[in-house]
Enzyme design. Structure first.
Site, mmCIF file in Angstrom:
data_model
loop_
_atom_site.group_PDB
_atom_site.id
_atom_site.type_symbol
_atom_site.label_atom_id
_atom_site.label_comp_id
_atom_site.label_asym_id
_atom_site.label_seq_id
_atom_site.Cartn_x
_atom_site.Cartn_y
_atom_site.Cartn_z
ATOM 1 N N GLU A 133 11.623 -32.557 1.506
ATOM 2 C CA GLU A 133 10.686 -32.134 0.572
ATOM 3 C C GLU A 133 10.199 -30.780 0.898
ATOM 4 O O GLU A 133 10.087 -30.195 2.010
ATOM 5 C CB GLU A 133 9.460 -33.032 0.620
ATOM 6 C CG GLU A 133 8.244 -32.947 -0.052
ATOM 7 C CD GLU A 133 7.060 -33.754 0.044
ATOM 8 O OE1 GLU A 133 6.119 -33.895 -0.983
ATOM 9 O OE2 GLU A 133 6.952 -34.197 1.044
ATOM 10 N N LYS A 142 7.387 -35.970 -8.422
ATOM 11 C CA LYS A 142 6.573 -36.963 -7.418
ATOM 12 C C LYS A 142 5.552 -37.738 -8.226
ATOM 13 O O LYS A 142 4.824 -37.172 -8.843
ATOM 14 C CB LYS A 142 5.997 -36.015 -6.289
ATOM 15 C CG LYS A 142 5.210 -37.076 -5.358
ATOM 16 C CD LYS A 142 4.813 -36.070 -3.987
ATOM 17 C CE LYS A 142 4.537 -36.623 -2.693
ATOM 18 N NZ LYS A 142 4.213 -35.742 -1.576
ATOM 19 N N CYS A 179 8.323 -38.487 -0.731
ATOM 20 C CA CYS A 179 7.645 -38.868 0.184
ATOM 21 C C CYS A 179 6.555 -39.861 0.025
ATOM 22 O O CYS A 179 6.701 -41.121 0.290
ATOM 23 C CB CYS A 179 6.770 -37.555 0.477
ATOM 24 S SG CYS A 179 6.007 -37.403 2.082
#
Length: 314
Positions: A54, A143, A185
């Site tokens: 990331e 995301k 994540c």
């Protein structure tokens, strides 16, 4: 009672996957060159699927997202708009690998016109780009779940102060091997994304991520193993290396977990390239031995993969 239903394999042939754990400094050009070196190292080790961390092209943090953000649409963007896009494409093409390019900050602009004036709105995303071995962009993932947490006395962070969420579940077909699910994540904490991707035929769930020194030791490996055992697939988490001189201290420990939730390979906190071989037989062994896929009780609870799911940005 276990079903005798025959299922097609979800991974067509064994494939080596590499997680490239590297540290990103303030110089974007240097970060891209360093990533290229490490992707080359992963390919030399036999990896055909390579994963970056990331925010691999910039420091991680709300203060950094706007200044490092790149315009990605329309695709392909110009080199001036998105040097990272073109660098990733070249890394994939030069090494003949599928490259899941971690994530980079993305800038999207919209212009609204009112009476006598126009206004440009800037929206920022945390976005992953996946490229084919010929350098073609295959998919993007913004995301979905923004990292907004507050653990009193330990850690507080609010991505939503700067970023906006993506609005789709991301899967991509790698023709020689099969389908993988990609998220970023904090997305790993939400099992629905993983369940849907697995039930849609993914052989691996891949998460570039940057857990911190509070949540990393608590949950990083636990979440990887949980998503693997729930869905009987491979799971890969790829972190930045830990840099204690940076503003954000990543946990590191990039890892690959097998369908029985066993850790196949795990880095420490320093820069590293970790490689694991994924084998479709291992998925089938897990699913035959513990036949979850044939024992689910959708007469008792709904199948989330059959509900309203966004596979494209609205």
């Amino acid at each position: 009672m276990a079903s005798s239903t025959t299922h097609a394999p979800v991974l067509k042939q064994p494939v080596k996957l590499a997680c490239v754990q590297l540290a990103a400094g303030p110089d974007k050009t240097a970060n891209l060159l360093h990533a290229a070196d490490k992707v080359r190292e992963a390919a030399s080790a036999g990896a055909k699927i390579v994963v970056l961390p990331e925010c691999f092209n910039s420091p991680y943090g709300c203060d950094h997202f706007p200044s490092y953000a790149e315009t990605l649409l329309p695709s392909p963007p110009s080199r001036d708009q998105s040097p990272s896009f073109h660098a990733l494409s070249a890394m994939a093409r030069d090494n003949g690998v599928y490259l899941i390019g971690g994530s980079i900050p993305e800038l999207a602009t919209t212009t609204t016109t009112g009476p006598g004036e126009s206004e440009v709105k800037k929206t920022y995303y945390n976005t992953s780009l996946t490229f084919s071995p010929t350098g073609e962009l295959l998919t993007t993932h913004r995301k979905v779940h923004l990292f907004d947490i507050d653990i009193p006395g330990k850690f507080r962070f609010r991505e939503s102060d700067v970023l906006s969420p993506g609005n789709k579940l991301t899967m991509v077909d790698l023709p020689e091997y099969g389908r993988v699910g990609i998220a970023i994540c904090y997305d790993v904490r939400f099992p629905e994304l993983a369940m849907i991707a697995a039930r849609k035929g993914c052989f691996a769930l891949i998460y570039p991520g940057a857990f911190n020194m509070t949540t990393g030791p608590l949950h990083w490996q636990l979440l990887a193993r949980a998503r693997a055992v729930d869905n009987q697939v491979y799971v890969a988490l790829c972190s930045p290396a830990r840099d204690m001189s940076a503003g954000y201290h990543a946990w590191g420990h990039s890892l690959v977990v097998d369908p029985m939730a066993q850790v196949l390979v795990e880095a420490e906190e320093k820069e590293a390239v970790v490689v694991a071989e994924l084998d479709g037989n291992k998925i089938e062994e897990a699913r035959k031995g513990i036949p979850l896929r044939d024992q689910r009780r959708f007469d008792v609870y709904p199948d989330v993969s059959q509900g309203k799911v966004n596979f494209e940005e609205p």
